[in-house]
Design a protein around this motif. Structure first.
Motif, PDB file in Angstrom:
ATOM      1  N   ASP A  92       2.078  -8.269  -7.051  1.00 58.74           N
ATOM      2  CA  ASP A  92       1.718  -7.541  -8.269  1.00 58.74           C
ATOM      3  C   ASP A  92       2.933  -7.284  -9.152  1.00 58.74           C
ATOM      4  O   ASP A  92       4.073  -7.356  -8.705  1.00 58.74           O
ATOM      5  N   GLY A 104       0.809  -1.224   0.000  1.00 56.17           N
ATOM      6  CA  GLY A 104       0.000   0.000   0.000  1.00 56.17           C
ATOM      7  C   GLY A 104       0.825   1.249   0.000  1.00 56.17           C
ATOM      8  O   GLY A 104       0.291   2.351  -0.032  1.00 56.17           O
ATOM      9  N   ASP A 159      -1.078   7.065  -9.592  1.00 53.01           N
ATOM     10  CA  ASP A 159      -2.364   6.388  -9.429  1.00 53.01           C
ATOM     11  C   ASP A 159      -2.784   6.347  -7.968  1.00 53.01           C
ATOM     12  O   ASP A 159      -1.936   6.271  -7.061  1.00 53.01           O
ATOM     13  N   GLU A 160      -4.107   6.397  -7.743  1.00 54.53           N
ATOM     14  CA  GLU A 160      -4.632   6.303  -6.380  1.00 54.53           C
ATOM     15  C   GLU A 160      -4.450   4.900  -5.825  1.00 54.53           C
ATOM     16  O   GLU A 160      -4.161   4.709  -4.650  1.00 54.53           O
ATOM     17  N   GLU A 161      -4.637   3.908  -6.708  1.00 51.59           N
ATOM     18  CA  GLU A 161      -4.551   2.522  -6.249  1.00 51.59           C
ATOM     19  C   GLU A 161      -3.090   2.135  -6.015  1.00 51.59           C
ATOM     20  O   GLU A 161      -2.178   2.749  -6.555  1.00 51.59           O
ATOM     21  N   THR A 162      -2.900   1.097  -5.216  1.00 45.24           N
ATOM     22  CA  THR A 162      -1.529   0.734  -4.844  1.00 45.24           C
ATOM     23  C   THR A 162      -1.226  -0.706  -5.233  1.00 45.24           C
ATOM     24  O   THR A 162      -2.130  -1.508  -5.485  1.00 45.24           O
ATOM     25  N   SER A 186       2.381   3.255  -5.446  1.00 45.22           N
ATOM     26  CA  SER A 186       1.283   3.475  -6.374  1.00 45.22           C
ATOM     27  C   SER A 186       1.283   2.431  -7.488  1.00 45.22           C
ATOM     28  O   SER A 186       2.327   1.849  -7.818  1.00 45.22           O
ATOM     29  N   LEU A 187       0.108   2.171  -8.086  1.00 52.01           N
ATOM     30  CA  LEU A 187      -0.045   1.105  -9.081  1.00 52.01           C
ATOM     31  C   LEU A 187       0.804   1.353 -10.324  1.00 52.01           C
ATOM     32  O   LEU A 187       1.280   0.425 -10.960  1.00 52.01           O
TER      33      LEU A 187
END
Lengths: 152, 260
Positions: A127, A91, A119-122, A94-95
């Motif tokens: 990943d 987290g 990006d907002e997502e992580t 960022s993605l």
């Protein structure tokens, strides 16, 4: 000499030896005892990792944030699959974080540099980092230069 | 000509039979130990060979670490790579110099003492009187010394490495002004727990077995005369030093192969 003194000094000797071993493990070889709990792994594909080694550092803005935990080759795509162990909870990246392989110092130790994303997502554990740039290999650069000079 | 061949055969048989006697002694002594009541004997010997060797180990470790750091620093500074002093120092010490120098010092300090002690016991017929009393000298005298050596030397090696790295740090960081952060982090990035620290310890256990074995056997098998003691002590130091250096090469070759 009395047996008691002998026993105490032997005990102290064994203790000193054990402490020395722990010092070698922790301070010299950099084993982090509490590492298992607060780190996670992200992966990245590179077209070339020339010279990147296991346990090389992963840094962001010049600060070490992790280590290279594994380097494998994907024979199908001819790419290198690198596992990056990142300190902290999932987290914090960022993605669309980018990764590139750079060279440090005169001895040419390779390390992975992370470029912050927006990006907002992580990134979660396991990943893949999409944006990657492999190591610059001097021979390839020289080869490019020669072809370019020849064609002009 | 025939005389020469005969002498050669005589020598070979002599060597072979002493190797056989040494193996038998080693096997019997190891077989004999695992008993809790004999622990005080082992502790006494750890004191003799381990604790008493500590001072010479620490002193030599400090100067060796300091001198390696000095040499590395001056050479690496020519390429602007002073930051590599820490990792060079740690790798050289953990892989080679730690086990080898500890082994050599151990042979000189503890091995010779063990040989002389057992030799004197043999000369003054204490060993035979023990046998008369029904006490097995292999168990009572030899086994504790073997175990003490095998326990002490890895510990001494660990202490040696730590003190030498500290000595190197004092020179490189405190005196020559190399950066403390890169000294330690360069070390931590490169040194691996098993590959460098672990294999160095394996080496030192092997050297410990060899040195104590030679020391005890030379004492146990010598000629029971005053000259015999002197000869046996010299042989202990010479044989173990040569064995350590020769075995170190073989061990390094098999452990690190083509310098991975």
């Amino acid at each position: 000499m009395r047996m008691r003194t002998v026993e105490i000094s032997v005990g102290a000797f064994v203790l000193a030896g054990a402490l020395a071993l722990i010092f070698l493990a922790v301070k010299v070889s950099g084993v982090n005892l509490a590492q298992g709990s607060d780190s996670y792994v992200v992966q990245a594909r590179f077209d070339d990792v020339a010279g990147l080694r296991l346990r090389a550092k992963v840094s962001m803005a010049g600060v070490t944030v992790g280590r290279v935990a594994g380097i494998e080759v994907d024979m199908v795509y001819g790419e290198a699959l690198v596992s990056l162990e990142i300190h902290g909870e999932p987290g914090n990246l960022s993605l669309d974080t980018g990764a590139q392989i750079l060279t440090e110092g005169i001895l040419g130790a390779r390390y992975v540099s992370l470029l912050p994303g927006a990006d907002e997502e992580t990134l979660a554990d396991g990943d893949f980092i999409e944006e990657t740039q492999g190591a610059l290999v001097l021979e390839n650069l020289v080869g490019d230069l020669i072809t370019r000079l020849g064609s002009s | 000509m025939i005389d020469f061949v005969r002498a050669l055969g005589d020598r070979s048989l002599d060597r072979l039979s002493s190797l056989g006697r040494a193996s038998i002694m080693w096997a019997t002594a190891l077989w004999g130990l695992p008993r809790l009541s004999e622990l005080p004997l082992v502790i006494r010997q750890i004191y003799n060979v381990g604790v008493l060797s500590l001072i010479i180990i620490i002193l030599s470790a400090f100067s060796i670490g300091a001198v390696i750091a000095l040499q590395f620093y001056t050479q690496l500074a020519r390429f602007g790579a002073e930051d590599a002093v820490g990792l060079g120092l740690a790798l050289v010490l953990l892989r080679e110099l730690g086990p080898v120098v500890t082994g050599l010092l151990f042979a000189g300090r503890a091995g010779s003492a063990v040989t002389a002690e057992i030799g004197l016991m043999k000369t003054t017929e204490q060993l035979s009187s023990m046998e008369m009393m029904g006490v097995d000298p292999l168990r009572r005298i030899v086994a504790p010394r073997l175990w003490a050596g095998v326990i002490s030397m890895p510990l001494l090696t660990a202490v040696f490495n730590v003190v030498a790295i500290y000595g190197g740090m004092v020179v490189a960081v405190e005196w020559l002004g190399s950066d403390a952060g890169s000294f330690w982090s360069g070390m931590q990035d490169t040194v691996e727990l098993w590959n460098d620290v672990g294999k160095g310890m394996v080496k030192s256990v092997i050297f410990a077995v060899v040195v104590t074995w030679i020391a005890v056997f030379q004492g146990y098998d010598m000629e029971p005369t005053p000259e015999g003691i002197g000869l046996a002590t010299t042989r202990t130091v010479v044989t173990s030093s040569v064995m350590i250096l020769a075995m170190d090469f073989i061990l390094t070759l098999s452990m690190y192969g083509e310098f991975r």
